[in-house]
Design a protein around this motif. Structure first.
Motif, short mmCIF file in Angstrom:
data_model
loop_
_atom_site.label_atom_id
_atom_site.label_comp_id
_atom_site.label_asym_id
_atom_site.label_seq_id
_atom_site.Cartn_x
_atom_site.Cartn_y
_atom_site.Cartn_z
N ARG A 118 0.71 -1.19 -0.06
CA ARG A 118 -0.04 0.18 0.00
C ARG A 118 0.62 1.25 -0.07
O ARG A 118 1.66 1.30 -0.79
N TRP A 125 -3.82 7.39 -5.92
CA TRP A 125 -4.91 7.34 -6.61
C TRP A 125 -5.64 8.28 -5.56
O TRP A 125 -6.77 8.91 -6.11
N HIS A 129 -8.00 11.07 -7.10
CA HIS A 129 -9.62 11.26 -7.17
C HIS A 129 -10.11 12.46 -6.55
O HIS A 129 -10.87 13.17 -7.15
N CYS A 171 2.81 -0.44 -14.06
CA CYS A 171 1.63 0.35 -14.09
C CYS A 171 1.18 1.32 -15.10
O CYS A 171 0.18 1.59 -15.49
N HIS A 174 -0.09 -0.17 -18.11
CA HIS A 174 -1.30 -0.29 -18.19
C HIS A 174 -2.21 1.03 -18.17
O HIS A 174 -3.12 0.74 -18.94
N TRP A 197 -12.88 6.61 -11.55
CA TRP A 197 -13.40 5.62 -10.72
C TRP A 197 -13.46 4.21 -11.35
O TRP A 197 -13.17 3.25 -10.89
N HIS A 200 -10.06 2.80 -12.13
CA HIS A 200 -9.45 2.29 -10.82
C HIS A 200 -10.18 0.74 -10.53
O HIS A 200 -9.39 0.08 -10.17
N ASN A 201 -11.40 0.86 -10.48
CA ASN A 201 -12.11 -0.55 -10.59
C ASN A 201 -11.47 -1.64 -11.32
O ASN A 201 -11.58 -2.67 -11.01
N ASN A 204 -8.28 -2.78 -10.16
CA ASN A 204 -8.69 -3.32 -8.82
C ASN A 204 -8.92 -5.07 -9.23
O ASN A 204 -8.55 -5.83 -8.62
N LYS A 219 -8.50 -6.51 -2.70
CA LYS A 219 -9.00 -5.56 -3.82
C LYS A 219 -10.40 -5.67 -4.12
O LYS A 219 -10.97 -7.14 -4.18
N TYR A 254 -14.60 12.33 -1.66
CA TYR A 254 -13.57 13.18 -1.82
C TYR A 254 -13.64 14.67 -1.76
O TYR A 254 -12.74 15.30 -2.36
P1 FAD Z 1 -5.67 1.20 -4.13
O1 FAD Z 1 -6.11 0.60 -5.27
O2 FAD Z 1 -4.47 1.95 -3.96
O3 FAD Z 1 -6.78 2.25 -3.51
C1 FAD Z 1 -6.67 3.36 -2.52
C2 FAD Z 1 -8.20 3.59 -2.10
O4 FAD Z 1 -8.83 4.18 -2.98
C3 FAD Z 1 -8.59 2.63 -1.48
O5 FAD Z 1 -8.43 2.12 -0.17
C4 FAD Z 1 -10.31 3.04 -1.66
O6 FAD Z 1 -10.46 3.74 -0.31
C5 FAD Z 1 -10.41 3.71 -2.85
N1 FAD Z 1 -10.81 3.28 -3.87
C6 FAD Z 1 -10.50 1.96 -4.24
N2 FAD Z 1 -11.25 1.73 -5.66
C7 FAD Z 1 -11.56 2.85 -6.15
C8 FAD Z 1 -12.35 3.59 -7.20
N3 FAD Z 1 -12.63 2.65 -8.07
N4 FAD Z 1 -12.64 4.70 -7.22
C9 FAD Z 1 -12.26 5.69 -6.28
N5 FAD Z 1 -11.54 5.15 -5.21
C10 FAD Z 1 -11.32 3.95 -4.97
N6 FAD Z 1 -0.35 -2.10 -9.29
C11 FAD Z 1 0.18 -3.28 -10.11
O7 FAD Z 1 0.38 -4.14 -9.24
N7 FAD Z 1 -0.12 -3.51 -11.38
C12 FAD Z 1 -0.67 -2.28 -12.03
O8 FAD Z 1 -0.69 -2.34 -13.26
C13 FAD Z 1 -1.05 -1.16 -11.39
N8 FAD Z 1 -1.45 0.03 -11.94
C14 FAD Z 1 -1.50 1.01 -11.26
C15 FAD Z 1 -1.82 2.23 -11.88
C16 FAD Z 1 -1.97 3.60 -11.16
C17 FAD Z 1 -2.35 4.89 -12.06
C18 FAD Z 1 -1.82 3.53 -9.97
C19 FAD Z 1 -1.83 5.04 -9.19
C20 FAD Z 1 -1.50 2.42 -9.33
C21 FAD Z 1 -1.06 1.46 -9.95
N9 FAD Z 1 -0.88 -0.01 -9.04
C22 FAD Z 1 -0.48 -1.14 -9.88
C23 FAD Z 1 -0.99 0.00 -7.70
C24 FAD Z 1 -2.29 -0.58 -7.26
O9 FAD Z 1 -3.30 -0.04 -8.02
C25 FAD Z 1 -2.63 -0.09 -5.72
O10 FAD Z 1 -2.46 1.24 -5.59
C26 FAD Z 1 -1.75 -0.90 -4.79
O11 FAD Z 1 -1.83 -2.36 -5.13
C27 FAD Z 1 -2.17 -0.45 -3.44
O12 FAD Z 1 -3.52 -1.24 -3.16
P2 FAD Z 1 -4.66 -0.65 -2.06
O13 FAD Z 1 -5.25 -1.74 -1.41
O14 FAD Z 1 -3.90 0.44 -1.33
O15 FAD Z 1 -5.72 0.34 -2.83
#
Ligand code: FAD
Length: 265
Positions: A118, A125, A129, A171, A174, A197, A200-201, A204, A219, A254
């Protein structure tokens, strides 16, 4: 190394400490891998600072720091800027004048069950947002910056930042592929909020069960029904999103009123 104490937090809130720590990491760590900024990269960095200085609903000291950095970048006639000069400004000059960007990384809503999980990507993100929502709530905020009147200003800046600077190259690839495919269809500031949004989903769902997933933060398709029951509907036995409700939820979640100052120094 000191053992970090778990910080209690509320999933229905956004934490200022996460976004400030994200900016701290971005300026002091991520950017540090670039010795000088020039050309496209410099333009991308300037646009990033513009968007954050104008839209970040931060504490006054932090916004002031960002505005000073922006004035400095805009007034400099240089074609290349050494990273050390940016670091100097962020670190020293700001401290003297009492402007402040937290000294320490403090992940709260973004804390992981292990230190490598994390943190920074989560805060990016969260920051973006927040910026898309702020742009839709305050459509005049980017006036006179060269970025006004473009509903894609925040997303294109994010796209270019991720492409040039984000440490996770995979990342970036992608994200670039998703942007190429559908960003053009975004025609309004509200659609920009929903686009981010939706993407990001998609991320996820692609990452669910992957090694990078924190087992304590699986996720999910977000917002889960406990956060926004009205966002979820069923049509002929299938789950569908109510996008009007999702938009309203995102604009509340947000918004500055939902950002908690807890754990900021
Ligand atoms: P995160 O996905 O980082 O989400 C953070 C918080 O945002 C969540 O706790 C929730 O409160 C909120 N949230 C969740 N979903 C949504 C949504 N749909 N809309 C709004 N808010 C939401 N990792 C890889 O391994 N491969 C990749 O290709 C990859 N691509 C990425 C691309 C980008 C642009 C970014 C910023 C990150 C990427 N990452 C990738 C990292 C991954 O997406 C996560 O950020 C990381 O794994 C940490 O996940 P997390 O559990 O903290 O939640």
């Amino acid at each position: 190394d000191s053992v970090e104490v778990w910080k209690e937090f509320d999933k229905s809130k956004v934490y200022m400490a996460d976004m400030e720590s994200g900016l701290h990491y971005l300026f002091r760590v991520e950017l540090a891998s670039h010795q000088t900024l020039e050309g496209e990269e410099l333009k991308t960095f300037k646009d990033f600072v513009t968007v954050v200085a104008k839209l970040f609903p931060g504490r006054q000291s932090v916004v002031k720091l960002l505005e000073t950095l922006l004035e400095w970048l805009v007034s400099l006639p240089l074609e290349r800027i050494p990273y050390d000069a940016i670091l100097d400004l962020v670190n020293n000059k700001m401290r003297i004048s009492g402007m402040f960007l937290s000294e320490k990384l403090q992940w709260v809503g973004c804390q992981g069950s292990r230190p490598e999980l994390r943190g920074y990507p989560c805060s990016l993100w969260t920051l973006f947002h927040t910026l898309t929502v702020q742009a839709s709530l305050r459509p005049d905020a980017l006036a006179n910056t060269g970025l006004e009147e473009d509903p894609l200003a925040v997303l294109q800046t994010m796209r270019r930042y991720i492409r040039s600077f984000f440490g996770c190259r995979e990342c970036g690839q992608h994200f670039e592929a998703m942007a190429k495919e559908s960003l053009e269809q975004v025609k309004s500031l509200d659609e920009a909020v929903l686009w981010l949004w939706r993407k990001h989903n998609q991320v996820n769902s692609r990452l669910a069960g992957a090694l990078s997933e924190d087992p304590h933060f699986p996720k999910t398709q977000w917002p889960t029904p406990d956060l926004c029951p009205a966002c979820h509907e069923e049509q002929e036995g299938l789950h569908v999103w109510n996008e009007n409700k999702v938009l309203a939820f995102l604009k509340q979640h947000y918004s500055s009123g939902n950002i908690s100052p807890k754990y900021t120094s």
